[in-house]
Design an enzyme around this catalytic site. Structure first.
Site, PDB file in Angstrom:
ATOM      1  N   LYS A  80    -120.772 -71.391  29.621  1.00  0.00           N
ATOM      2  CA  LYS A  80    -119.638 -72.227  30.238  1.00  0.00           C
ATOM      3  C   LYS A  80    -120.672 -72.938  31.495  1.00  0.00           C
ATOM      4  O   LYS A  80    -121.344 -72.313  32.136  1.00  0.00           O
ATOM      5  CB  LYS A  80    -118.758 -71.193  30.928  1.00  0.00           C
ATOM      6  CG  LYS A  80    -117.334 -71.905  31.183  1.00  0.00           C
ATOM      7  CD  LYS A  80    -116.494 -71.809  30.169  1.00  0.00           C
ATOM      8  CE  LYS A  80    -115.153 -72.549  30.762  1.00  0.00           C
ATOM      9  NZ  LYS A  80    -114.372 -72.415  29.435  1.00  0.00           N
ATOM     10  N   GLY A 181     -95.111 -73.933  30.011  1.00  0.00           N
ATOM     11  CA  GLY A 181     -96.228 -74.845  30.272  1.00  0.00           C
ATOM     12  C   GLY A 181     -96.171 -75.842  28.955  1.00  0.00           C
ATOM     13  O   GLY A 181     -96.483 -75.158  27.712  1.00  0.00           O
ATOM     14  N   VAL A 182     -95.786 -77.063  29.181  1.00  0.00           N
ATOM     15  CA  VAL A 182     -95.477 -77.980  27.973  1.00  0.00           C
ATOM     16  C   VAL A 182     -96.467 -79.113  28.078  1.00  0.00           C
ATOM     17  O   VAL A 182     -96.164 -80.212  28.105  1.00  0.00           O
ATOM     18  CB  VAL A 182     -94.033 -78.351  27.625  1.00  0.00           C
ATOM     19  CG1 VAL A 182     -93.484 -77.044  26.738  1.00  0.00           C
ATOM     20  CG2 VAL A 182     -93.444 -78.693  28.966  1.00  0.00           C
ATOM     21  N   GLY A 183     -97.756 -78.587  28.340  1.00  0.00           N
ATOM     22  CA  GLY A 183     -98.773 -79.691  28.422  1.00  0.00           C
ATOM     23  C   GLY A 183     -99.240 -80.086  27.272  1.00  0.00           C
ATOM     24  O   GLY A 183     -98.404 -80.191  26.158  1.00  0.00           O
ATOM     25  N   ASN A 184    -100.629 -80.474  26.870  1.00  0.00           N
ATOM     26  CA  ASN A 184    -101.184 -81.086  25.753  1.00  0.00           C
ATOM     27  C   ASN A 184    -100.913 -80.014  24.556  1.00  0.00           C
ATOM     28  O   ASN A 184    -100.405 -80.339  23.492  1.00  0.00           O
ATOM     29  CB  ASN A 184    -102.729 -81.250  25.900  1.00  0.00           C
ATOM     30  CG  ASN A 184    -102.990 -82.414  26.572  1.00  0.00           C
ATOM     31  OD1 ASN A 184    -102.469 -83.468  26.484  1.00  0.00           O
ATOM     32  ND2 ASN A 184    -104.074 -82.235  27.654  1.00  0.00           N
ATOM     33  N   VAL A 185    -101.167 -78.724  24.827  1.00  0.00           N
ATOM     34  CA  VAL A 185    -100.915 -77.639  23.644  1.00  0.00           C
ATOM     35  C   VAL A 185     -99.344 -77.297  23.566  1.00  0.00           C
ATOM     36  O   VAL A 185     -98.932 -77.464  22.615  1.00  0.00           O
ATOM     37  CB  VAL A 185    -101.794 -76.469  24.091  1.00  0.00           C
ATOM     38  CG1 VAL A 185    -101.541 -75.503  22.910  1.00  0.00           C
ATOM     39  CG2 VAL A 185    -103.180 -76.858  23.976  1.00  0.00           C
TER      40      VAL A 185
HETATM   41  P1  NAI Z   1    -102.318 -78.998  30.129  1.00  0.00           P
HETATM   42  O1  NAI Z   1    -102.763 -79.200  31.605  1.00  0.00           O
HETATM   43  O2  NAI Z   1    -102.141 -80.021  29.431  1.00  0.00           O
HETATM   44  O3  NAI Z   1    -100.950 -78.358  30.219  1.00  0.00           O
HETATM   45  C1  NAI Z   1    -100.510 -77.207  31.134  1.00  0.00           C
HETATM   46  C2  NAI Z   1     -99.169 -77.318  31.575  1.00  0.00           C
HETATM   47  O4  NAI Z   1     -98.777 -76.343  32.245  1.00  0.00           O
HETATM   48  C3  NAI Z   1     -98.960 -78.654  32.436  1.00  0.00           C
HETATM   49  O5  NAI Z   1     -97.641 -79.281  31.968  1.00  0.00           O
HETATM   50  C4  NAI Z   1     -98.551 -77.938  33.956  1.00  0.00           C
HETATM   51  O6  NAI Z   1     -97.624 -78.654  34.507  1.00  0.00           O
HETATM   52  C5  NAI Z   1     -98.054 -76.571  33.440  1.00  0.00           C
HETATM   53  N1  NAI Z   1     -98.196 -75.596  34.529  1.00  0.00           N
HETATM   54  C6  NAI Z   1     -99.199 -75.146  35.261  1.00  0.00           C
HETATM   55  N2  NAI Z   1     -99.011 -74.223  36.059  1.00  0.00           N
HETATM   56  C7  NAI Z   1     -97.726 -73.615  35.647  1.00  0.00           C
HETATM   57  C8  NAI Z   1     -96.898 -72.589  35.944  1.00  0.00           C
HETATM   58  N3  NAI Z   1     -97.380 -71.816  37.100  1.00  0.00           N
HETATM   59  N4  NAI Z   1     -95.638 -72.472  35.332  1.00  0.00           N
HETATM   60  C9  NAI Z   1     -95.277 -73.289  34.423  1.00  0.00           C
HETATM   61  N5  NAI Z   1     -95.984 -74.530  33.833  1.00  0.00           N
HETATM   62  C10 NAI Z   1     -97.262 -74.619  34.578  1.00  0.00           C
HETATM   63  O7  NAI Z   1    -103.278 -77.906  29.554  1.00  0.00           O
HETATM   64  P2  NAI Z   1    -103.310 -77.614  27.883  1.00  0.00           P
HETATM   65  O8  NAI Z   1    -104.401 -78.117  27.420  1.00  0.00           O
HETATM   66  O9  NAI Z   1    -102.188 -77.627  27.400  1.00  0.00           O
HETATM   67  O10 NAI Z   1    -103.823 -76.106  27.879  1.00  0.00           O
HETATM   68  C11 NAI Z   1    -102.747 -75.008  28.327  1.00  0.00           C
HETATM   69  C12 NAI Z   1    -103.685 -73.700  28.322  1.00  0.00           C
HETATM   70  O11 NAI Z   1    -104.180 -73.374  27.126  1.00  0.00           O
HETATM   71  C13 NAI Z   1    -104.493 -73.594  29.482  1.00  0.00           C
HETATM   72  O12 NAI Z   1    -104.431 -72.109  29.820  1.00  0.00           O
HETATM   73  C14 NAI Z   1    -105.835 -73.778  28.452  1.00  0.00           C
HETATM   74  O13 NAI Z   1    -106.935 -73.265  29.152  1.00  0.00           O
HETATM   75  C15 NAI Z   1    -105.341 -73.257  27.329  1.00  0.00           C
HETATM   76  N6  NAI Z   1    -106.219 -73.690  26.066  1.00  0.00           N
HETATM   77  C16 NAI Z   1    -106.298 -74.884  25.867  1.00  0.00           C
HETATM   78  C17 NAI Z   1    -106.843 -75.531  24.839  1.00  0.00           C
HETATM   79  C18 NAI Z   1    -106.760 -76.873  24.508  1.00  0.00           C
HETATM   80  O14 NAI Z   1    -107.097 -77.177  23.194  1.00  0.00           O
HETATM   81  N7  NAI Z   1    -106.285 -77.907  25.090  1.00  0.00           N
HETATM   82  C19 NAI Z   1    -107.731 -74.757  24.082  1.00  0.00           C
HETATM   83  C20 NAI Z   1    -107.745 -73.381  24.201  1.00  0.00           C
HETATM   84  C21 NAI Z   1    -107.021 -72.768  25.397  1.00  0.00           C
END
Ligand code: NAI
Length: 360
Positions: A80, A181-185
């Protein structure tokens, strides 16, 4: 650095701490293990309070990547890289990322990076100007692009498997799922779940995003406050880590917790307490393995068909772990870690051993 900070549990193969003279890019690269192949793990940019904190995070995350890569059946070790967000990345970003690329290049293939919290495919492109040991570049620039759809796919499979094994559900019709949490994943997961007939509830720190995702896929947006304790069949934490603490355990309404977030439980005691309450926790690193399989396959030069086989194999493995957990009464986390430890000890991924990755 205080003497006690790096205990034996943190012994790694290599730790590089750097502060680039010209750009000020400051960070660390931790290589936990190359037993299965080159160490791979994302590049995190975060506002650490101290260098101690930054180093310990790099070491912890690198160790976690050894497990995750082994569990995912990849011929990759664990590593990492973390960077200090000093608030001055704006204009210096590309130059700083290139400096990071030179640090990675100096490790001559021992470590391969990819995007993580705080970094993007564009950053990977900047790094690629200095080193070939990088994956996750934009799809239109020769990389495989965003891993999130693949992560969402294995999380969806984990939810379906857990519902079948734990709730004896043959389909997801009407299954109540809360996605935090409804971001990318999370956003993509909501799409997959609603398509399968589940009744989906969402919450996000960004309320506008939560409303938009709910409207797009026919889900229901709820306030974040108390969301973790909602009356769902499945809770899918897809925000940041450490969301579920010991104080939450007695109030969790879901029977299953399966999501994308890394380390969604504050610590191991939470996992044990959840099990005592009869809540099935699907370990993060087996539920979200699609992302690392996607970028790991890019790093290893595996084609789309082989990558697909790896994805399906990881879903099969996940189902086997959950079935064994049900049949033996052991925790899925324990079984998943045991599997990864065996793979690491025997030095085997999917049959191959240490070799240089074929990077484009
Ligand atoms: P992202 O940044 O696109 O989405 C995260 C979402 O969570 C955002 O919409 C944000 O506003 C929201 N958020 C942040 N803190 C919050 C809280 N306290 N309560 C509610 N919502 C909150 O991230 P992504 O890429 O969707 O990843 C989500 C999780 O999955 C992260 O923990 C990441 O480490 C993990 N992950 C992601 C992978 C990927 O392919 N993107 C692969 C493996 C793990």
């Amino acid at each position: 650095m205080t003497a006690g900070v790096i205990g034996s549990e943190f012994r790694h193969e290599r730790l590089t701490v750097f502060s680039d003279r010209e750009t000020g890019a400051t960070g660390a690269i931790a290589v936990d293990s190359t037993a299965l192949g080159p160490a791979m793990g994302g590049l995190r940019l975060f506002a650490y309070a101290s260098l101690d904190e930054l180093i310990v995070d790099a070491l912890r995350l690198a160790r976690a990547m050894s497990f995750k890569n082994a569990a995912a059946g990849l011929e990759l070790g664990g590593g990492k890289a973390v960077l200090l967000d000093d608030g001055r990345w704006g204009d210096l970003r590309e130059e700083r990322m290139r400096a990071v690329g030179r640090q990675i290049e100096a490790l001559a293939g021992e470590y391969i990076t990819a995007e993580d919290v705080g970094t993007s495919p564009g950053d990977m492109q900047a790094i690629a100007a200095e080193t070939a040991y990088v994956a996750g570049r934009p799809a239109d620039l020769g990389g495989r692009g965003d891993p999130s759809p693949y992560t969402a796919r294995t999380v969806f499979a984990a939810i379906a498997a857990a519902a079948r094994i734990e709730l004896r559900r043959t389909d997801l019709e009407g299954l109540r799922v809360g996605v935090q949490g409804v971001g990318n994943v999370g956003g993509r997961l909501v799409a997959l779940l609603t398509e399968a007939g589940a009744e989906v509830f969402v919450a996000d720190l960004d309320e506008v995003r939560a409303e938009a995702v709910a409207a797009a896929y026919g889900a229901t947006a709820l306030p974040l406050d108390g969301f973790l304790w909602g009356e769902f069949d499945v809770l899918a934490p897809c925000a940041l880590g450490g969301a579920i603490g010991l104080d939450d355990v007695d109030r969790i309404g879901a029977r299953i917790i399966a999501g994308a977030a890394n380390n969604p439980l504050a610590d191991r005691d939470v996992g044990v307490a959840l099990a005592r309450r009869g809540v099935l926790y699907v370990p993060d690193f087996i539920a979200n393995s699609g992302g690392i399989i996607h970028v790991g396959s890019e790093a290893l030069g595996l084609d789309a068909a082989v990558t697909e086989v790896r994805l399906e194999a990881s879903i099969d493995r996940l189902e086997r772990i959950l079935t064994e957990a049900r049949d033996t009464g052991r925790l899925p986390l324990e079984l998943a870690e045991q599997h990864a430890e065996t793979v690491l000890r025997e030095g085997r991924g999917n049959g191959a051993s240490r070799r240089s990755p074929q990077l484009s």
